[in-house]
Design a protein around this motif. Sequence first.
Motif, PDB file in Angstrom:
ATOM      1  N   ILE A   9     -52.011  39.532 -20.850  1.00  0.00           N
ATOM      2  CA  ILE A   9     -51.214  39.771 -22.046  1.00  0.00           C
ATOM      3  C   ILE A   9     -50.978  41.269 -22.211  1.00  0.00           C
ATOM      4  N   THR A  10     -49.728  41.650 -22.335  1.00  0.00           N
ATOM      5  CA  THR A  10     -49.378  43.046 -22.587  1.00  0.00           C
ATOM      6  C   THR A  10     -48.989  43.206 -24.059  1.00  0.00           C
ATOM      7  N   ARG A  11     -49.250  44.357 -24.604  1.00  0.00           N
ATOM      8  CA  ARG A  11     -48.956  44.632 -26.012  1.00  0.00           C
ATOM      9  C   ARG A  11     -48.169  45.931 -26.134  1.00  0.00           C
ATOM     10  N   ARG A  12     -47.118  45.883 -26.948  1.00  0.00           N
ATOM     11  CA  ARG A  12     -46.321  47.089 -27.190  1.00  0.00           C
ATOM     12  C   ARG A  12     -45.907  47.123 -28.656  1.00  0.00           C
ATOM     13  N   THR A  13     -46.193  48.225 -29.332  1.00  0.00           N
ATOM     14  CA  THR A  13     -45.795  48.378 -30.729  1.00  0.00           C
ATOM     15  C   THR A  13     -44.285  48.544 -30.813  1.00  0.00           C
ATOM     16  N   VAL A  14     -43.646  47.715 -31.636  1.00  0.00           N
ATOM     17  CA  VAL A  14     -42.195  47.794 -31.778  1.00  0.00           C
ATOM     18  C   VAL A  14     -41.787  48.397 -33.117  1.00  0.00           C
ATOM     19  N   GLY A  15     -42.720  48.555 -34.037  1.00  0.00           N
ATOM     20  CA  GLY A  15     -42.407  49.171 -35.316  1.00  0.00           C
ATOM     21  C   GLY A  15     -43.285  48.662 -36.439  1.00  0.00           C
ATOM     22  N   TYR A  16     -42.767  48.749 -37.661  1.00  0.00           N
ATOM     23  CA  TYR A  16     -43.564  48.409 -38.843  1.00  0.00           C
ATOM     24  C   TYR A  16     -42.742  47.580 -39.824  1.00  0.00           C
ATOM     25  N   VAL A  17     -43.452  46.715 -40.556  1.00  0.00           N
ATOM     26  CA  VAL A  17     -42.827  45.909 -41.604  1.00  0.00           C
ATOM     27  C   VAL A  17     -43.743  45.904 -42.818  1.00  0.00           C
ATOM     28  N   ALA A  18     -43.174  45.544 -43.959  1.00  0.00           N
ATOM     29  CA  ALA A  18     -43.952  45.425 -45.192  1.00  0.00           C
ATOM     30  C   ALA A  18     -44.229  43.951 -45.463  1.00  0.00           C
ATOM     31  N   ASP A  19     -45.451  43.650 -45.870  1.00  0.00           N
ATOM     32  CA  ASP A  19     -45.802  42.273 -46.215  1.00  0.00           C
ATOM     33  C   ASP A  19     -47.089  42.297 -47.045  1.00  0.00           C
ATOM     34  N   PHE A  20     -47.485  41.123 -47.515  1.00  0.00           N
ATOM     35  CA  PHE A  20     -48.695  41.028 -48.318  1.00  0.00           C
ATOM     36  C   PHE A  20     -49.903  40.837 -47.406  1.00  0.00           C
ATOM     37  N   ALA A  29     -48.309  48.055 -45.192  1.00  0.00           N
ATOM     38  CA  ALA A  29     -47.524  48.254 -43.978  1.00  0.00           C
ATOM     39  C   ALA A  29     -48.240  47.543 -42.831  1.00  0.00           C
ATOM     40  N   PHE A  30     -47.478  46.806 -42.045  1.00  0.00           N
ATOM     41  CA  PHE A  30     -48.028  46.098 -40.896  1.00  0.00           C
ATOM     42  C   PHE A  30     -47.395  46.632 -39.615  1.00  0.00           C
ATOM     43  N   ARG A  31     -48.203  46.854 -38.620  1.00  0.00           N
ATOM     44  CA  ARG A  31     -47.694  47.250 -37.308  1.00  0.00           C
ATOM     45  C   ARG A  31     -47.280  45.993 -36.548  1.00  0.00           C
ATOM     46  N   MET A  32     -46.032  45.952 -36.100  1.00  0.00           N
ATOM     47  CA  MET A  32     -45.526  44.793 -35.366  1.00  0.00           C
ATOM     48  C   MET A  32     -45.680  45.054 -33.867  1.00  0.00           C
ATOM     49  N   THR A  33     -46.307  44.116 -33.179  1.00  0.00           N
ATOM     50  CA  THR A  33     -46.592  44.268 -31.757  1.00  0.00           C
ATOM     51  C   THR A  33     -45.944  43.149 -30.960  1.00  0.00           C
ATOM     52  N   ARG A  34     -45.278  43.516 -29.893  1.00  0.00           N
ATOM     53  CA  ARG A  34     -44.704  42.532 -28.975  1.00  0.00           C
ATOM     54  C   ARG A  34     -45.771  42.084 -27.995  1.00  0.00           C
ATOM     55  N   LEU A  35     -45.928  40.775 -27.830  1.00  0.00           N
ATOM     56  CA  LEU A  35     -46.873  40.219 -26.869  1.00  0.00           C
ATOM     57  C   LEU A  35     -46.106  39.659 -25.687  1.00  0.00           C
ATOM     58  N   GLY A  80     -43.822  54.205 -43.444  1.00  0.00           N
ATOM     59  CA  GLY A  80     -43.856  54.509 -44.878  1.00  0.00           C
ATOM     60  C   GLY A  80     -42.756  55.435 -45.277  1.00  0.00           C
ATOM     61  N   PRO A  81     -42.649  55.714 -46.594  1.00  0.00           N
ATOM     62  CA  PRO A  81     -43.477  55.190 -47.689  1.00  0.00           C
ATOM     63  C   PRO A  81     -43.240  53.702 -47.951  1.00  0.00           C
ATOM     64  N   MET A  82     -44.175  53.073 -48.711  1.00  0.00           N
ATOM     65  CA  MET A  82     -44.161  51.630 -48.880  1.00  0.00           C
ATOM     66  C   MET A  82     -42.870  51.115 -49.507  1.00  0.00           C
ATOM     67  N   GLU A  83     -42.396  51.756 -50.557  1.00  0.00           N
ATOM     68  CA  GLU A  83     -41.178  51.277 -51.222  1.00  0.00           C
ATOM     69  C   GLU A  83     -39.988  51.309 -50.273  1.00  0.00           C
ATOM     70  N   THR A  84     -39.915  52.332 -49.473  1.00  0.00           N
ATOM     71  CA  THR A  84     -38.834  52.423 -48.483  1.00  0.00           C
ATOM     72  C   THR A  84     -38.994  51.342 -47.424  1.00  0.00           C
ATOM     73  N   LEU A  85     -40.239  51.119 -46.986  1.00  0.00           N
ATOM     74  CA  LEU A  85     -40.504  50.113 -45.963  1.00  0.00           C
ATOM     75  C   LEU A  85     -40.161  48.712 -46.481  1.00  0.00           C
TER      76      LEU A  85
END
Length: 251
Positions: A9-20, A29-35, A80-85
């Motif tokens: 399994i390879t992992r690559r960070t593709v960016g960030y998203v906001a969620d609970f 803020a959550f780091r989104m990773t491609r598997l 970030g910042p969170m509101e922008t995200l």
Amino acid sequence: MFIVWGRKITRRTVGYVADFCGVCRVPRAFRMTRLGSAGHVYYISFGEGKLVGHQRTCTSCGAFSDADVNAYARVSKSSGPMETLKRETHPGLDEALEQRLALEVRVKTAPHLLSEEERLGLIFSPINLLSPKVERHFATTHMDGGVALAIAGGIGLCFVLPVVGSAISSSYGPPGFLLGLVAGFGLLIWQLIASGPRFMRKEILPLLAKSLAPVKPSEAELERALREFKQAGHKIGKKLTAAQVIEAIRS
């Protein structure tokens, strides 16, 4: 010649998203990773491999779970910042969380008025979210500070004990090396065994205690939750006790 090959399994960070985050109990803020699944030779992979999914990881507590990248408006390159995200990646998040955030207000102001179903849900949620982190840790052998010190101590004993033995008698030199080897191996095994509880105590218990503190769970409620996770085969239910969680909450 024996060739080590297969897929990994390879992992690559593709960016960030906001969620609970159910562990932090607030939007994060959550780091989104491609598997990906890529072929490897001697554990060296070539390329990202075939897409098998995405994973999101809270940048605050480190809890992670599978994610649907299409559930977000876009994936931001910045965290970030969170509101922008939130505006860029999850513009409907505040509306979607209205009931959950109202529940959080009730947790803070009147936890004794929560229903049994609500209490159990709030107790199960952070345990469930931290469970993958525990599974990943125990899936492989990890070298933390204690293990590194044990290795260094073992190597040191292999050098020191022969010198000390030779100073006493020339015949004690070789046995001193063997004694150092055995003692060093014992230290290593001891620290490898201790590394698991150390990880739970340093990495999992503080997060779980912080998340559960507002709910003020009873020991019976925690025992029920951990027992169900244990019966389901989750290591978090085997590695923790209700008494440990209660103590961490109180400390």
